[in-house]
Write a protein that holds these residues in place. Structure first.
Motif: not given
Length: 647
Positions: A36-52
């Protein structure tokens, strides 16, 4: 009281309910091993650098933490000003402990291993920290900063390049850049580091550079601010196919204080109109079909163990080493006094080594073989009227002062061995020149103008087409000493009429001392010395042997208003028995003066003539200094003055 207590409880509850960001800098997490893509949190990180990158605020300031993940990150990222880009190999705890940074994240220690791999470009804007990554690219650049608006720090990051991609590009950066730890490795003609323009300090500390490069380091157009390579690292450039290291038009100092080791099929190190220092120790350069070291119009302090350049048959190597307008010092030392350990220059078309308008050059233990053989320039024996500047040579020196060339061996080549113009206080120790030239004007050494003291110690000049040494002096006052030298032509005895030719003219003053030397074997003469104009030419043989010549061994002439003297002290001069002429002749004409001095020496021939003959026209001034303990006969006119010493 109850109301007030209730109000305090409400305020405290509201403070505790604030998001964690209020307690420290925001951390955005990226991990491509998560589902999954996640939301950038520690528990649910992003999968892609572009999302960050998208999730960061416009004003920057976040920490983007990238886990090692399950595969390389095949994308690029552009950091906003103030953002930190942290890989798992660096961790977050270093930010807390070393930088005292408060973060809105749990404890995340550094992990063992290379950290996450970025297959793209990391672009920084200023006030950025990049740490704990491997950045591999075959694209434009691995790490790029153009006009960064603040300082940039890169730590423990490894850069991999290939296919002419750049490793690190800093363009127009006016703020400090520090790159510490990690390193850069090139494969398949990857490029290395480019620093173009700008005036911010750039420091590489313990950053190793190595691999198979196209171009490794290119520093240009710096207006101020130092560029420094230091620490426990080295720069090891293998098989570069473009100029390996270039430093050009830099007002700010460029210092390489780590070992610089270059092999290349292109120019090795070029420093032009810059201030630079090469001081790392154990540095060397070896090139094929290209100039190994070129310094032009630059303030340089450089030291190398060896510098080599080899031209292939019919190749493109013009000059092995070029030094022009050096302000500073250059040392090529060799290693442990071993012969040839300072490098080899072979098959250079113009010159093996060319040093012009420079001082404080020290070159030792080098071998120059078959240099000066291409692009022929016709040279003339009369270098006073037809300059020797255009004549090719293995070792070419022009306007060189306070320098030393030690244990340099020159052989072969179709032109001059040493071609020098305007030397001042230069020492040649252990110089050996053998078998050079194929024309009567191509002596082992041709020297036009000296000042101060020019010394040749323990030197060998043998079998050159144009004789051993030609010296001409017109304008300056100088002294030349040949000490413990061997000068001969046993292998080419009929190639040149004289081994040593000395000429002074105009207002030149030249003192020649041949000391502890062996001058031998030529079908012609050993020495011809001529003085003209208002010049002064003095020639002395001390503790030396002049032997085995086909005719008069030493001939000295003075004309016009010139002064000349020839002296022997504990010297031996001989010619074969078949020669029915003196061993030494001295002649003066017009208003010139000539003097002969013989002290504790032997000058002899088997023929029934005086071994030394002094002659002059009626208006010439002649003088003789005779050995009080006997000595060779001197045939001199009755009017020759008896002197205690030659003037």
């Amino acid at each position: 009281m109850t109301g007030r207590l209730l109000l305090l409880l409400l305020i405290l509850t509201s403070f505790l309910a604030l998001p964690a960001a209020a307690a420290g800098r925001r951390v955005i997490f990226v991990d491509n091993s998560r589902d999954g893509e996640g939301d950038g949190s520690y528990e649910r990180p992003f999968k892609r650098l572009s999302s960050a990158q998208t999730a960061g605020s416009y004003n920057g300031g976040e920490v983007i933490y990238v886990a090692e993940g399950s595969a390389p990150y095949d994308e690029s990222i552009t950091l906003r000003r103030g953002q930190y880009f942290i890989g798992a190999a660096y961790g977050l705890e270093t930010l807390r402990t070393d930088l005292r940074m408060e973060l809105d994240a749990p404890i995340v220690a550094a992990v063992q291993g290379p950290g996450p791999t970025i297959r793209g470009t990391v672009t920084v804007a200023g006030d950025n920290l990049v740490a704990g990554f491997t950045v591999a690219t075959a694209g434009p650049a691995a790490i790029s900063a153009s006009g960064a608006a603040g300082q940039v720090t890169i730590r423990n990051t490894y850069v991999r390049t290939s296919n002419r991609a750049m490793g690190i590009v800093l363009s127009g950066v006016d703020h400090p850049v520090t790159i510490a730890g990690g390193g850069l490795e090139a494969t398949a003609e990857g490029n290395g580091i480019a620093i173009w323009g700008g005036n911010g300090e750039v420091t590489f500390d313990g950053f190793a550079v190595g691999g198979n490069f196209a171009n490794a380091i290119d520093v240009r157009g710096r207006t101020r601010g130092a560029v420094t390579f230091r620490g426990r690292a080295a720069i090891k450039i293998a098989d570069a196919t473009q100029p390996a290291v270039t430093i050009a038009n830099c007002a700010g100092r460029v210092e390489i204080a780590v070992p610089l080791q270059i092999t290349a099929r292109a120019p090795g190190l070029s420093i032009t109109q810059s201030t630079a220092k090469i001081s790392g120790g154990s540095s060397w350069i070896a090139t094929t079909d290209a100039t190994a070291l070129e310094i032009r119009d630059a303030n340089v302090e450089a030291a190398f163990v060896s510098v080599s350049a080899v031209g292939l048959e019919g190749g493109r190597l013009r000059e092995g080493i070029v030094v022009d307008k050096l302000r500073g010092t250059l040392v090529i030392s060799g290693e442990n006094e071993r012969p040839a350990s300072g490098g080899t220059i072979r098959n250079a078309r113009l010159h093996g080594i060319a040093v012009t308008q420079s001082s404080n050059v020290r070159i030792a233990h080098m071998v120059l073989t078959d240099d000066g053989g291409g692009d022929r320039a016709k040279c003339d024996e009369q270098i006073e009227s037809k300059t020797n500047l255009h004549c090719r040579a293995a070792l070419y020196l022009r306007h060189v002062a306070r320098s030393e060339f030690s244990n340099v061996t020159v052989s072969g080549g179709k032109q001059i061995g040493l071609n020098a113009n305007n030397l001042e206080d230069v020492v040649f120790g252990g110089l050996e020149i053998r078998g050079v030239g194929d024309d009567a004007a191509e002596a082992a050494a041709v020297i036009d103008e000296v000042r101060g003291n020019v010394r040749f110690n323990r030197c060998v000049f043998e079998d050159a087409a144009g004789g051993a040494i030609v010296v001409a002096q017109q304008f300056n006052a100088g002294r030349m000493i040949f000490d413990r030298c061997t000068i001969g032509a046993a292998g080419r005895p009929v190639a040149a009429p004289y081994l040593l030719t000395f000429r002074s003219s105009a207002a030149g003053r030249l003192d020649i001392e041949v000391r502890n030397a062996d001058v031998h074997d030529n079908a012609g003469s050993a020495v011809r010395a001529e003085a003209a104009g208002r010049s002064v030419l003095r020639l002395a043989f001390v503790d030396s042997h002049v032997q085995r010549f086909g005719r008069t061994a030493i001939e000295v002439f003075a004309r016009e208003q010139a002064q000349t003297s020839l002296s022997f002290e504990r010297a031996d001069v001989m010619t074969p028995a078949v020669v029915d002429r003196p061993a030494v002749t001295v002649a003066a004409s017009d208003g010139a003066s000539a003097c002969v001095a013989v002290v504790h020496s032997r000058v002899y021939v088997a023929a029934a003539v005086a071994p030394i003959r002094l002659t002059g026209t009626p208006n010439a001034r002649l003088g003789v200094v005779r050995d009080t303990t006997g000595g060779p006969a001197i045939d001199a006119p009755a009017g020759a003055a008896a002197l205690s010493a030659c003037p």
